[in-house]
Design a protein around this motif. Structure first.
Motif, PDB file in Angstrom:
ATOM      1  N   ILE A  58      -1.465   8.150   0.007  1.00 39.29           N
ATOM      2  CA  ILE A  58      -0.340   7.710  -0.823  1.00 39.29           C
ATOM      3  C   ILE A  58      -0.560   8.125  -2.277  1.00 39.29           C
ATOM      4  CG2 ILE A  58       0.950   5.705  -1.647  1.00 39.29           C
ATOM      5  CD1 ILE A  58       1.480   6.401   1.273  1.00 39.29           C
ATOM      6  N   LYS A  59      -1.793   8.027  -2.771  1.00 38.15           N
ATOM      7  CA  LYS A  59      -2.077   8.443  -4.141  1.00 38.15           C
ATOM      8  C   LYS A  59      -1.802   9.930  -4.341  1.00 38.15           C
ATOM      9  CE  LYS A  59      -5.577   5.068  -5.581  1.00 38.15           C
ATOM     10  NZ  LYS A  59      -6.990   4.881  -5.987  1.00 38.15           N
ATOM     11  N   THR A  70       5.010  14.573   6.554  1.00 42.40           N
ATOM     12  CA  THR A  70       6.211  13.746   6.689  1.00 42.40           C
ATOM     13  C   THR A  70       5.879  12.277   6.433  1.00 42.40           C
ATOM     14  OG1 THR A  70       5.867  13.307   9.045  1.00 42.40           O
ATOM     15  CG2 THR A  70       7.042  15.346   8.462  1.00 42.40           C
ATOM     16  N   PRO A  71       6.903  11.446   6.232  1.00 45.10           N
ATOM     17  CA  PRO A  71       6.641  10.009   6.104  1.00 45.10           C
ATOM     18  C   PRO A  71       5.931   9.402   7.307  1.00 45.10           C
ATOM     19  CG  PRO A  71       8.837  10.513   5.300  1.00 45.10           C
ATOM     20  CD  PRO A  71       8.304  11.777   5.899  1.00 45.10           C
ATOM     21  N   ASP A  72       6.153   9.960   8.508  1.00 43.78           N
ATOM     22  CA  ASP A  72       5.438   9.465   9.686  1.00 43.78           C
ATOM     23  C   ASP A  72       3.930   9.673   9.536  1.00 43.78           C
ATOM     24  OD1 ASP A  72       7.780   8.667  10.786  1.00 43.78           O
ATOM     25  OD2 ASP A  72       7.811  10.088  12.433  1.00 43.78           O
ATOM     26  N   ASP A  73       3.533  10.797   8.919  1.00 42.58           N
ATOM     27  CA  ASP A  73       2.106  11.014   8.636  1.00 42.58           C
ATOM     28  C   ASP A  73       1.598   9.938   7.679  1.00 42.58           C
ATOM     29  OD1 ASP A  73       1.947  13.398  10.184  1.00 42.58           O
ATOM     30  OD2 ASP A  73       2.884  14.500   8.537  1.00 42.58           O
ATOM     31  N   ALA A  74       2.412   9.596   6.686  1.00 46.13           N
ATOM     32  CA  ALA A  74       2.020   8.558   5.734  1.00 46.13           C
ATOM     33  C   ALA A  74       1.831   7.217   6.426  1.00 46.13           C
ATOM     34  CB  ALA A  74       3.075   8.440   4.625  1.00 46.13           C
ATOM     35  N   VAL A  75       2.740   6.876   7.353  1.00 44.81           N
ATOM     36  CA  VAL A  75       2.633   5.600   8.065  1.00 44.81           C
ATOM     37  C   VAL A  75       1.365   5.566   8.917  1.00 44.81           C
ATOM     38  CG1 VAL A  75       3.722   4.084   9.773  1.00 44.81           C
ATOM     39  CG2 VAL A  75       5.131   5.235   8.054  1.00 44.81           C
ATOM     40  N   ARG A  76       1.054   6.671   9.579  1.00 49.09           N
ATOM     41  CA  ARG A  76      -0.179   6.716  10.378  1.00 49.09           C
ATOM     42  C   ARG A  76      -1.412   6.493   9.511  1.00 49.09           C
ATOM     43  NH1 ARG A  76       2.648  10.501  13.653  1.00 49.09           N
ATOM     44  NH2 ARG A  76       2.203  12.212  12.204  1.00 49.09           N
ATOM     45  N   GLU A  77      -1.446   7.122   8.345  1.00 54.46           N
ATOM     46  CA  GLU A  77      -2.594   6.952   7.448  1.00 54.46           C
ATOM     47  C   GLU A  77      -2.666   5.513   6.920  1.00 54.46           C
ATOM     48  OE1 GLU A  77      -5.047   9.087   6.826  1.00 54.46           O
ATOM     49  OE2 GLU A  77      -4.092  10.412   8.294  1.00 54.46           O
ATOM     50  N   LEU A  78      -1.533   4.930   6.654  1.00 54.27           N
ATOM     51  CA  LEU A  78      -1.487   3.543   6.162  1.00 54.27           C
ATOM     52  C   LEU A  78      -2.032   2.579   7.216  1.00 54.27           C
ATOM     53  CD1 LEU A  78       1.987   3.608   4.397  1.00 54.27           C
ATOM     54  CD2 LEU A  78      -0.163   2.964   3.291  1.00 54.27           C
ATOM     55  N   LEU A  79      -1.629   2.769   8.474  1.00 57.66           N
ATOM     56  CA  LEU A  79      -2.086   1.887   9.544  1.00 57.66           C
ATOM     57  C   LEU A  79      -3.596   2.011   9.761  1.00 57.66           C
ATOM     58  CD1 LEU A  79       0.841   2.270  12.129  1.00 57.66           C
ATOM     59  CD2 LEU A  79       0.335   0.287  10.689  1.00 57.66           C
ATOM     60  N   LYS A  80      -4.121   3.210   9.507  1.00 56.79           N
ATOM     61  CA  LYS A  80      -5.576   3.381   9.619  1.00 56.79           C
ATOM     62  C   LYS A  80      -6.306   2.713   8.451  1.00 56.79           C
ATOM     63  CE  LYS A  80      -5.374   7.956  11.824  1.00 56.79           C
ATOM     64  NZ  LYS A  80      -5.636   9.399  11.586  1.00 56.79           N
ATOM     65  N   ALA A  81      -5.699   2.797   7.260  1.00 57.40           N
ATOM     66  CA  ALA A  81      -6.410   2.388   6.052  1.00 57.40           C
ATOM     67  C   ALA A  81      -6.306   0.900   5.745  1.00 57.40           C
ATOM     68  CB  ALA A  81      -5.875   3.189   4.851  1.00 57.40           C
ATOM     69  N   ALA A 133       0.817  -1.220   0.000  1.00 55.25           N
ATOM     70  CA  ALA A 133       0.000   0.000   0.000  1.00 55.25           C
ATOM     71  C   ALA A 133       0.845   1.263   0.000  1.00 55.25           C
ATOM     72  CB  ALA A 133      -0.930  -0.003   1.210  1.00 55.25           C
ATOM     73  N   THR A 134       2.170   1.154   0.222  1.00 56.15           N
ATOM     74  CA  THR A 134       3.027   2.336   0.199  1.00 56.15           C
ATOM     75  C   THR A 134       3.382   2.765  -1.222  1.00 56.15           C
ATOM     76  OG1 THR A 134       5.100   1.054   0.281  1.00 56.15           O
ATOM     77  CG2 THR A 134       4.082   1.648   2.394  1.00 56.15           C
ATOM     78  N   ARG A 135       3.057   1.945  -2.219  1.00 59.78           N
ATOM     79  CA  ARG A 135       3.485   2.205  -3.602  1.00 59.78           C
ATOM     80  C   ARG A 135       2.391   2.964  -4.354  1.00 59.78           C
ATOM     81  NH1 ARG A 135       5.172  -4.144  -3.770  1.00 59.78           N
ATOM     82  NH2 ARG A 135       6.735  -3.966  -2.101  1.00 59.78           N
ATOM     83  N   PRO A 136       2.664   4.195  -4.754  1.00 66.15           N
ATOM     84  CA  PRO A 136       1.620   5.034  -5.354  1.00 66.15           C
ATOM     85  C   PRO A 136       0.947   4.430  -6.582  1.00 66.15           C
ATOM     86  CG  PRO A 136       3.583   6.331  -4.842  1.00 66.15           C
ATOM     87  CD  PRO A 136       3.942   4.898  -4.618  1.00 66.15           C
ATOM     88  N   ARG A 164      11.803   4.634   3.990  1.00 66.38           N
ATOM     89  CA  ARG A 164      11.557   3.858   2.775  1.00 66.38           C
ATOM     90  C   ARG A 164      10.360   4.383   1.973  1.00 66.38           C
ATOM     91  NH1 ARG A 164      13.311  -0.454   6.579  1.00 66.38           N
ATOM     92  NH2 ARG A 164      15.148  -1.449   5.642  1.00 66.38           N
ATOM     93  N   VAL A 165       9.615   5.330   2.540  1.00 66.49           N
ATOM     94  CA  VAL A 165       8.475   5.936   1.859  1.00 66.49           C
ATOM     95  C   VAL A 165       8.855   7.376   1.509  1.00 66.49           C
ATOM     96  CG1 VAL A 165       6.068   6.655   2.079  1.00 66.49           C
ATOM     97  CG2 VAL A 165       6.807   4.477   3.061  1.00 66.49           C
ATOM     98  N   LEU A 166       8.898   7.685   0.219  1.00 71.10           N
ATOM     99  CA  LEU A 166       9.275   9.020  -0.237  1.00 71.10           C
ATOM    100  C   LEU A 166       8.026   9.779  -0.665  1.00 71.10           C
ATOM    101  CD1 LEU A 166      12.424   8.135  -2.389  1.00 71.10           C
ATOM    102  CD2 LEU A 166      12.283   8.608   0.049  1.00 71.10           C
ATOM    103  N   LEU A 167       7.916  11.023  -0.215  1.00 71.96           N
ATOM    104  CA  LEU A 167       6.758  11.847  -0.536  1.00 71.96           C
ATOM    105  C   LEU A 167       7.119  12.878  -1.604  1.00 71.96           C
ATOM    106  CD1 LEU A 167       5.338  12.476   3.063  1.00 71.96           C
ATOM    107  CD2 LEU A 167       4.845  10.594   1.484  1.00 71.96           C
ATOM    108  N   ASN A 168       6.078  13.370  -2.307  1.00 76.99           N
ATOM    109  CA  ASN A 168       6.306  14.309  -3.400  1.00 76.99           C
ATOM    110  C   ASN A 168       6.364  15.756  -2.905  1.00 76.99           C
ATOM    111  OD1 ASN A 168       3.628  15.028  -2.941  1.00 76.99           O
ATOM    112  ND2 ASN A 168       2.853  13.718  -4.591  1.00 76.99           N
TER     113      ASN A 168
END
Length: 325
Positions: free
Chosen positions: A250-251, A311-322, A239-242, A298-302
């Motif tokens: 992530i999208k 930040t990537p930490d925000d991305a990880v939090r959203e991933l764990l929720k989703a 799910a980390t891969r756009p 390992r997760v790069l943002l645009n």
């Protein structure tokens, strides 16, 4: 190993943490993550502003584990041979013959502190890659094995940009965990000020040896993980891969996702955390607790994410929720 051997080994882990705690005040989560990286057989990158005891933590860990320890202070003029070693010309006084002999560098230790790793150019940073991944160094076509266990802890300062060389993504991926160190609480800082400005000095006893750590690293791989949690890790990393993710964050903000190595790292770290807490089965809590340090590098943002201060930490939090369990 017998059951009694396993119990004896596991009983040393709380004692190890307590021994390090004589010197390091607070930072319980940071210490846990560093020990998880050690037990999982990986390497860790510590990031924090100056004065948060990053170097002291590593030095105290070396004392408590009784491992051969070397510190490398990275500077802009440091060369790869300063780390790996070099060949010297020696003469046999009996025969007069001359030959080259490899003189090992500071990388040949069980616990290596790469202090301020982002202060040295990429050529020297890259000298660590083979050592970290393969456990040996190649010089003049000859392989030289590193001692086992081999644990590299690198530190970097997040606030300085001038005169630094950010680690490339390929090298960041070699670190099992990216550990962020924050400021201590008010009570912890009071304890630091009171305990470090007097005459008392804490004596750290060695609790674990190299053989103990090797056995614990083998035990980590025997900790069980249910098929359902294995599936969760697989879906979380994918799910980390756009390009293929169904997670809106992530999208919208993802530039690049994590590879299979991230899933391997998360599973091994969850197993190590379970063993550190005296359990022989990893749980969902273990996975969720270690997802940020495993995925944040390992997760790069645009650019849109940077513009919105995400930040990537925000991305990880959203991933764990989703991602459904």
């Amino acid at each position: 190993m017998t059951e009694q051997d396993v119990k004896t080994l596991l009983a040393k882990l709380p004692t190890l943490k307590a021994e390090i705690g004589k010197v390091i005040v607070g930072q319980s989560q940071v210490l846990d993550e560093v020990l998880v990286a050690l037990l999982a057989g990986g390497h860790a990158l510590l990031e924090g502003v100056p004065g948060l005891a990053k170097t002291l933590l590593v030095r105290t860990l070396a004392q408590a584990t009784d491992l051969p320890f070397r510190r490398i202070q990275f500077t802009p003029d440091l060369m790869p041979t300063d780390i790996l070693g070099t060949e010297v010309l020696e003469e046999d006084h009996g025969t007069g013959k001359r030959s080259f002999k490899f003189n090992p560098g500071p990388i040949f230790a069980s616990l290596v502190l790469a202090d301020e790793i982002n202060r040295t150019p990429p050529k020297t940073q890259a000298a660590l890659l083979e050592a970290m991944q393969e456990g040996h160094v190649t010089y003049a076509g000859q392989e030289h094995a590193l001692p086992k266990p081999f644990f590299l802890l690198a530190t970097q300062n997040p606030i300085e940009q001038s005169g630094t060389y950010p680690l490339p993504e390929a090298q960041l991926d070699r670190f099992l965990l990216y550990v962020r160190i924050g400021y201590p609480t008010e009570q912890e800082e009071m304890a630091v000020l009171g305990g470090t400005t007097g005459t008392a000095r804490a004596e750290v006893r060695p609790i674990l040896g190299g053989d103990d750590i090797r056995q614990l690293q083998q035990l980590v791989r025997q900790v069980s993980l249910s098929p359902e949690l294995l599936s969760f890790v697989n879906r979380l990393v994918r799910a980390t891969r756009p390009a293929t993710s169904e997670v809106k964050f992530i999208k919208d903000y993802g530039r690049w996702g994590a590879g299979p190595r991230a899933g391997q790292a998360l599973i091994l770290c969850a197993k190590a955390r379970a063993l550190l807490q005296g359990r022989f089965a990893a749980t969902l809590d273990d996975l969720k607790a270690l997802a940020p340090p495993v995925l944040r590098h390992r997760v790069l943002l645009n650019f849109n994410a940077e513009a919105e201060n995400l930040t990537p930490d925000d991305a990880v939090r959203e991933l764990l929720k989703a991602v459904a369990v």
